[in-house]
Scaffold this active site. Structure first.
Site, mmCIF file in Angstrom:
data_model
loop_
_atom_site.group_PDB
_atom_site.id
_atom_site.type_symbol
_atom_site.label_atom_id
_atom_site.label_comp_id
_atom_site.label_asym_id
_atom_site.label_seq_id
_atom_site.Cartn_x
_atom_site.Cartn_y
_atom_site.Cartn_z
ATOM 1 N N CYS A 78 0.734 -1.276 0.009
ATOM 2 C CA CYS A 78 -0.096 -0.082 -0.013
ATOM 3 C C CYS A 78 1.000 1.333 -0.121
ATOM 4 C CB CYS A 78 -0.791 -0.119 1.223
ATOM 5 S SG CYS A 78 -1.928 1.518 1.487
ATOM 6 N N ARG A 133 -12.984 0.728 -5.751
ATOM 7 C CA ARG A 133 -12.451 0.736 -4.690
ATOM 8 C C ARG A 133 -11.836 1.870 -3.969
ATOM 9 N NH1 ARG A 133 -8.583 -1.341 -0.462
ATOM 10 N NH2 ARG A 133 -9.646 -2.546 1.142
HETATM 11 P P1 IMP Z 1 -1.250 -7.075 3.701
HETATM 12 O O1 IMP Z 1 -1.870 -7.975 4.322
HETATM 13 O O2 IMP Z 1 -0.397 -6.128 4.649
HETATM 14 O O3 IMP Z 1 -0.601 -7.425 2.456
HETATM 15 O O4 IMP Z 1 -2.631 -5.966 3.372
HETATM 16 C C1 IMP Z 1 -3.522 -6.393 2.790
HETATM 17 C C2 IMP Z 1 -4.650 -5.351 2.807
HETATM 18 O O5 IMP Z 1 -4.335 -4.153 1.928
HETATM 19 C C3 IMP Z 1 -6.022 -5.747 1.926
HETATM 20 O O6 IMP Z 1 -6.760 -6.495 2.783
HETATM 21 C C4 IMP Z 1 -6.629 -4.291 1.845
HETATM 22 O O7 IMP Z 1 -7.325 -3.793 2.916
HETATM 23 C C5 IMP Z 1 -5.336 -3.570 1.579
HETATM 24 N N1 IMP Z 1 -5.065 -3.227 0.056
HETATM 25 C C6 IMP Z 1 -5.266 -3.845 -0.976
HETATM 26 N N2 IMP Z 1 -4.808 -3.397 -1.986
HETATM 27 C C7 IMP Z 1 -4.269 -2.158 -1.484
HETATM 28 C C8 IMP Z 1 -3.965 -1.322 -2.543
HETATM 29 O O8 IMP Z 1 -3.615 -1.338 -3.574
HETATM 30 N N3 IMP Z 1 -3.558 0.104 -1.624
HETATM 31 C C9 IMP Z 1 -3.817 0.176 -0.497
HETATM 32 N N4 IMP Z 1 -4.156 -1.015 0.345
HETATM 33 C C10 IMP Z 1 -4.692 -1.952 -0.302
#
Ligand code: IMP
EC number: 1.1.1.205
Length: 527
Positions: free
Chosen positions: A319, A441
């Site tokens: 993100c 989104r």
């Molecule tokens: P991770 O588990 O830290 O990889 O985060 C996953 C979460 O990031 C997802 O469930 C979303 O809420 C969020 N997310 C998914 N795609 C994006 C993006 O492109 N930008 C920001 N947040 C994202």
């Protein structure tokens, strides 16, 4: 000096002479006027007393008003994380996978249906060929996916009349162009649905009898997430445009139990209206709204009638929201602030994003989350969509943010895309055009320039989630044992009452808490 010493026998009673327990309460720790916004790495929990085995620790948790799971593990609705395989496997292991919506409504509904119809030991959505497919098609599947027994139906779809089966032996010496009807075995052994299948050796002598009930017993998943009719729970994400109402209708017909309203900033009139519409139209469907990171955002969605809240803005591993939008909140503070508020209305909270290890999971739960949603941690497993490839000598799978340009552009090309690359029958309909989920989104469908909020990359092969989720589960049990808490419920109560204590970690404390001072080492996490 010696005379001033107290008797060791008085040690426990002497604790009462201190004004407060060692460390800080969660409330004091999370006072952002004092400490700013905190991430999971900024603090630790102090250990408690162990008087029970780790295996006694209960991880049961209520993830929405009416759905209780045996573990708090959820997978993100992302096109490199959750499709049929992830959703089924995670539900069998006690969690729940949220099927992404960066695909056509029909294809998403087929995935929901596959989860609801899943029966242990049976492949409900096998790859099926028609008699006109070729030996080369079969060899391609074998090379890529390792399958070597493919049923042949008249039309090449599941549900059509079965006419043969091909195995690797049938195609061994055949030319790649040969159609499968020339090589397939047509004398088939079948059993009626729910019936028994006698297994014989080469001479036709009976060696065993295969019964559905035995299969069910052999593959017993004691933690499986099931509804009252013993089918796995299915969850899926949708947006909040008018067309998402039609999408949701299809998903509900397919058996959907939980819908996630997928937005990076959930406090909008679109989402409030959508929650109200869903509650009127599908009163039995559980709604998880979000994402939110403040009490003020949460209040609107709670008032609109949501059954749970998804918390996180900018904490995901892929993100760049905080960098680009200047909006967001460090995740530990966000989870505590929203969970503390939402708990007053009986609304559970899901900590979404930024979970990188078992410790982060336990910290999220301690701060009041009922579930943890993981993207990056589960990407790269066998059950995640997409195929493995090699990058700098490492076996990896793609993992990308839904706000990455790559995901936002997906709708223009192939809906299931190179990332998913699935050849499965159920997914073939995903080539239909659909509105792009990622752009909505991030509210950028009408913008002249698409502003990325995520990146696209890859993560290393983690093997199957069968072993990985088991590791997370046992890891959480051991952590709760160290803290002296027998269940997630006890942990959250202990935190709210100030009995579970916390402490900030300075920058050097964080260095000390990691591996340090070694010339080299390998980090193996479970065996
Ligand atoms: P991770 O588990 O830290 O990889 O985060 C996953 C979460 O990031 C997802 O469930 C979303 O809420 C969020 N997310 C998914 N795609 C994006 C993006 O492109 N930008 C920001 N947040 C994202």
């Amino acid at each position: 000096m010696a005379g001033a010493l107290l008797s060791p026998l008085e040690a426990v009673a002497h604790l009462a002479t201190y004004e407060r327990l060692d460390g800080l309460s969660a409330k004091d720790l999370m006072d952002s006027r004092v400490h700013g916004g905190l991430t999971y790495n900024d603090f630790l929990m102090l250990p408690g007393k162990i008087d029970f085995p780790a295996s006694d620790v209960i991880t049961e948790t209520r993830i929405t008003r009416n759905v209780i799971l045996k573990t708090p593990f959820m997978s993100s609705p992302m096109d490199t994380v959750t499709e049929t395989n992830m959703a089924i496997s995670l539900a069998l292991l006690g969690g729940i996978g949220v099927i992404h919506h960066n695909q056509s409504p029909a294809s998403q509904a087929a995935m929901v249906q596959a989860v609801k119809r899943h029966e242990n030991g049976f492949i409900a959505d096998p790859i099926v060929f028609s008699p006109n497919h070729t030996v080369a098609d079969m060899l391609d599947i074998k090379a890529r996916l390792g399958f070597c027994g493919i049923p042949i139906t008249k039309t090449g779809s599941l549900g059509a009349k079965l006419v043969g089966i091909v195995t690797s032996r049938d195609v061994q010496f055949e030319s790649p162009e040969a159609p499968l009807h020339n090589v397939m075995t047509t004398s088939l052994v079948t059993a009626p649905q729910g019936g028994k299948l006698p297994i014989v050796d080469e001479q036709g002598r009976l060696t065993s009898l295969l019964a559905r009930s035995d299969l069910l017993k052999n593959q017993n998943y004691p933690l499986a997430s099931k509804d009252h009719s013993k089918q796995l729970y299915a969850a899926a994400a949708v947006g909040t445009r008018p067309s998402d109402k039609d999408r949701l209708r299809l998903l509900v017909e397919a058996g959907l139990d939980i819908v996630i309203l997928d937005s990076s900033q959930g406090n909008s009139v679109f989402q409030i209206d959508m929650i109200k519409w869903i509650k009127q139209t599908f009163p039995k469907l559980e709604v998880i709204a979000g994402n939110v990171v403040t009490r003020e955002q949460a209040a609107n969605l709670i008032a609109a009638g949501t059954d749970a809240l998804r918390v996180g803005m900018g904490s995901g591993s892929i993100c760049i929201t905080q960098e680009v939008m200047a909006a967001g909140r460090p995740q530990a503070t966000a989870v505590f602030a929203v969970a503390e508020f939402a708990s007053k209305f009986g609304v559970p909270v899901i900590a979404d994003g930024g979970i990188g290890n078992v410790g982060h999971i336990v910290k999220a739960l301690a701060l009041g989350a009922s579930g943890v949603m993981m993207g990056g941690l589960l990407a790269g497993t066998t059950e995640a969509p997409g195929e493995y490839f090699y990058h700098d000598g490492k076996r990896v799978k793609s993992y990308r943010g839904m706000g990455s340009l790559e995901a936002m552009e997906e709708g223009k090309s192939n809906a299931s895309g190179q990332v998913n690359g699935s050849t499965k029958q159920a997914f073939q309909s995903s080539n239909e055009p659909h509105e792009n989920a990622a752009t909505t989104r991030y509210f950028s469908e009408s913008s002249a320039v698409k502003v990325a909020q995520g990146v696209s990359g890859d993560v290393q092969d983690k093997g199957s989630i069968e072993a990985f989720i088991q590791y997370l589960y046992v890891g959480v049990q051991h952590s709760l044992q160290d803290i002296g808490m027998r269940s997630i419920t006890d942990l959250q109560e202990g935190v709210m009452k100030g009995r579970v204590r916390f402490e900030m970690r300075t920058a050097s404390a964080q260095v000390e808490g990691g591996v340090h001072g070694l010339h080299s080492y390998t980090k193996r996490l479970y065996a």
